[in-house]
Scaffold this motif. Sequence first.
Motif, PDB file in Angstrom:
ATOM      1  N   THR A   1      82.418   9.410 -35.719  1.00  0.00           N
ATOM      2  CA  THR A   1      83.214   9.883 -36.865  1.00  0.00           C
ATOM      3  C   THR A   1      83.368   8.668 -37.760  1.00  0.00           C
TER       4      THR A   1
ATOM      5  N   ASN B   1      84.818   8.005 -40.508  1.00  0.00           N
ATOM      6  CA  ASN B   1      86.170   7.717 -41.000  1.00  0.00           C
ATOM      7  C   ASN B   1      87.143   8.662 -40.296  1.00  0.00           C
TER       8      ASN B   1
ATOM      9  N   ASP C   1      80.066  12.628 -38.345  1.00  0.00           N
ATOM     10  CA  ASP C   1      81.052  13.423 -39.070  1.00  0.00           C
ATOM     11  C   ASP C   1      81.568  12.506 -40.178  1.00  0.00           C
TER      12      ASP C   1
ATOM     13  N   GLN D   1      86.258  19.470 -48.555  1.00  0.00           N
ATOM     14  CA  GLN D   1      87.586  19.497 -49.190  1.00  0.00           C
ATOM     15  C   GLN D   1      88.274  18.143 -49.383  1.00  0.00           C
TER      16      GLN D   1
END
Length: 358
Positions: free
Chosen positions: A147, A149, A171, A194
């Motif tokens: 991931t 961040n 991700d 988003q």
Amino acid sequence: MTIYNFSAGPAVLPKAVLEIAQSEMLDYKNSGMSVMELSHRSSLFEEIIQAAESLLRELMAIPDNYKVLFLQGGASLQFSMVPLNLAQGKKALYVSTGSWSKKAISAAKALDNVEVEVIASSEDKNFTYIPELPETVDQNAAYVHITTNNTIEGTAFAKIPNFGKVPVVADMSSNILANDYKVEDFGVIYAGAQKNIGPAGLTVVIIREDLLNQEAVFAPMLDYALQAKNDSLYNTPPTYAIYIAKLVFEWVKAQGGVAGITEKDQQKAQLLYDTIEKSKLFTSPVRKDSRSITNIPFVTGDDALDKAFNQAALAEGFENLKGHRSVGGMRASLYNAFPTEGVEALVAFMAKFEKENG
Ligand code: PMP
């Protein structure tokens, strides 16, 4: 009162983008229709989705041997789609750096024929740092998942690891288009839109062609190869979200591209980190070398004072500063569209609060 939206997502969008969307809302390019009312097979929408893809390719310098997919189901569906497409009958390796990577790990573990191994974790210290990674990994593994961040904990990978022929799957939901990562360093990149891209409902996937599964995945909608073959139009894609994403990509380009945006993001983050460093009241729970420039948690160390700060901040128009319930305190999400003036206003407010409560 000016409202500054520090939300972790859905998050602030560039005002210029919203103004264009407003001006085109009722009549898109003399079609007499809103973008929402266009067929996804119409030439006007085809222009939008093709422009969105080519702008993203340009902004991220995506090589020709990668496909760009516009999907749905959020980053959370990718937690399952990645192992379903890449790791059937194989071992999948994960780096555990926070709540979202834990969810990715659980989703992979839920599949019967995928063996999951966590090769590094920072859970011992509440995910406040990016852990040291092994130099080498099992070369038969399907991928290593990271991931880039960690939205909740406020950490980020400064450097992308290289594990030889085992691809890195990332991700990148909360720092896509905010760090100048090289797409070549990844096999798959995915991101919910988003935060830095547009409205919720769109998920961007960038996948190296040789990783497209040769055998069909049991559910067509979950099959990267099928989605790629249909240019993300196997079914009705989230057309309006793709339109807004295209406008955001144009905006990023006008800001000097990812390099220009990253420089601005670093300055915004520096302003807040400098304030935290100098403060006798506020501290950062995150180890210095692991700090995100995008999501910045800070605490006073006193729950009642954190609560008082959050209440006073809200009254001044600083929205969504409350930290995630698992970390507490405050968290400022400074995505690409978050204005520098908002950070300046926040640090001035923090100094005033410290003077009154320190
Ligand atoms: N990964 C990360 C890093 C996130 O920040 C989020 C959402 N905040 C998710 C995954 C989940 O995204 P979605 O809600 O789009 O499924």
